[in-house]
Design a protein around this motif. Structure first.
Motif, short mmCIF file in Angstrom:
data_model
loop_
_atom_site.label_atom_id
_atom_site.label_comp_id
_atom_site.label_asym_id
_atom_site.label_seq_id
_atom_site.Cartn_x
_atom_site.Cartn_y
_atom_site.Cartn_z
N LEU A 23 0.83 -1.20 0.00
CA LEU A 23 0.00 0.00 0.00
C LEU A 23 0.86 1.26 0.00
O LEU A 23 0.55 2.24 -0.67
CB LEU A 23 -0.94 -0.02 1.21
CG LEU A 23 -2.12 0.94 1.21
CD1 LEU A 23 -2.95 0.82 -0.06
CD2 LEU A 23 -2.99 0.69 2.43
N THR A 24 1.97 1.22 0.72
CA THR A 24 2.90 2.34 0.74
C THR A 24 3.46 2.59 -0.66
O THR A 24 3.54 3.74 -1.11
CB THR A 24 4.05 2.07 1.74
OG1 THR A 24 3.50 1.92 3.05
CG2 THR A 24 5.06 3.21 1.74
N GLU A 25 3.80 1.52 -1.35
CA GLU A 25 4.34 1.66 -2.71
C GLU A 25 3.28 2.24 -3.65
O GLU A 25 3.59 3.07 -4.51
CB GLU A 25 4.84 0.32 -3.22
CG GLU A 25 5.61 0.42 -4.51
CD GLU A 25 6.78 1.40 -4.43
OE1 GLU A 25 6.99 2.12 -5.43
OE2 GLU A 25 7.47 1.46 -3.41
N VAL A 26 2.03 1.83 -3.48
CA VAL A 26 0.95 2.39 -4.29
C VAL A 26 0.81 3.88 -4.02
O VAL A 26 0.64 4.68 -4.94
CB VAL A 26 -0.39 1.65 -4.03
CG1 VAL A 26 -1.56 2.37 -4.69
CG2 VAL A 26 -0.31 0.21 -4.54
N GLU A 27 0.92 4.28 -2.75
CA GLU A 27 0.83 5.70 -2.40
C GLU A 27 1.96 6.49 -3.06
O GLU A 27 1.74 7.59 -3.56
CB GLU A 27 0.87 5.89 -0.88
CG GLU A 27 -0.36 5.38 -0.16
CD GLU A 27 -1.64 6.07 -0.58
OE1 GLU A 27 -1.66 7.30 -0.71
OE2 GLU A 27 -2.64 5.36 -0.80
N ARG A 28 3.15 5.94 -3.05
CA ARG A 28 4.29 6.62 -3.67
C ARG A 28 4.09 6.73 -5.18
O ARG A 28 4.39 7.78 -5.79
CB ARG A 28 5.58 5.88 -3.35
CG ARG A 28 5.99 6.03 -1.90
CD ARG A 28 7.23 5.23 -1.57
NE ARG A 28 7.62 5.45 -0.19
CZ ARG A 28 8.24 4.56 0.54
NH1 ARG A 28 8.57 3.38 0.04
NH2 ARG A 28 8.56 4.84 1.80
N THR A 29 3.61 5.66 -5.78
CA THR A 29 3.34 5.67 -7.22
C THR A 29 2.26 6.70 -7.54
O THR A 29 2.36 7.44 -8.53
CB THR A 29 2.90 4.27 -7.70
OG1 THR A 29 3.94 3.34 -7.38
CG2 THR A 29 2.61 4.24 -9.18
N LYS A 30 1.26 6.79 -6.68
CA LYS A 30 0.19 7.76 -6.89
C LYS A 30 0.72 9.19 -6.79
O LYS A 30 0.36 10.04 -7.59
CB LYS A 30 -0.94 7.54 -5.87
CG LYS A 30 -2.13 8.48 -6.09
CD LYS A 30 -3.34 8.09 -5.26
CE LYS A 30 -3.13 8.28 -3.81
NZ LYS A 30 -4.36 8.07 -3.01
#
Length: 147
Positions: A23-30
């Motif tokens: 989820l953290t990686e998704v937030e960074r990608t976002k």
């Protein structure tokens, strides 16, 4: 206390930490997608967030059931090591600390993504307002209240 069930609970906590990392990686990608103005990528990230959120919800329900089986309903993560079997106390403390750190990293990434999104939305709103003010007056857009 059932040491085997306790170890399963620690495994569940580690799995929860891995999910938080995703989820953290998704937030960074976002955040990157928002900064680039890539709306499609932002939407894809939001879809991934929804899927992961559903997964987290299921994991949280399983965690609650396991805590109940261990007789630890309502015990906070920070207090978990105090209730662990003696031979698993250090492992429990380490697992709880890993999960807390991963959650803090997630919260930070989520905050950055939210702030970036809000800033970009405000910039879009200002741009739209400026464009609307720059347009010549169109009489067909005005409502006729005499009717």
């Amino acid at each position: 206390m059932d040491a085997a069930l306790w170890k399963k609970y620690l495994t569940l906590l580690d799995g929860l930490g891995e999910t938080l990392e995703k989820l953290t990686e998704v937030e960074r990608t976002k955040t990157q997608a928002v900064s680039r103005g890539d709306l499609e990528a932002v939407e894809e990230c939001m879809k991934q967030e929804q899927v992961i959120s559903l997964s987290l919800r299921g994991t949280d329900q399983k965690r609650d059931r396991m805590l109940a089986q261990l007789g630890l309903t309502g015990v906070h993560l920070r207090d978990l090591a105090e209730h662990a079997p003696a031979e698993l106390a250090m492992e429990t403390k380490a697992a709880a600390e890993r999960l807390r750190r991963k959650y803090e990293v997630f919260q930070s990434a989520s905050e950055v993504a939210r702030n970036t999104l809000e800033c970009n939305l405000r910039a879009i709103e200002r741009l739209q307002k400026a464009q609307e003010e720059a347009l010549p007056e169109d009489p067909s857009r005005k409502a006729d209240f005499r009717a």
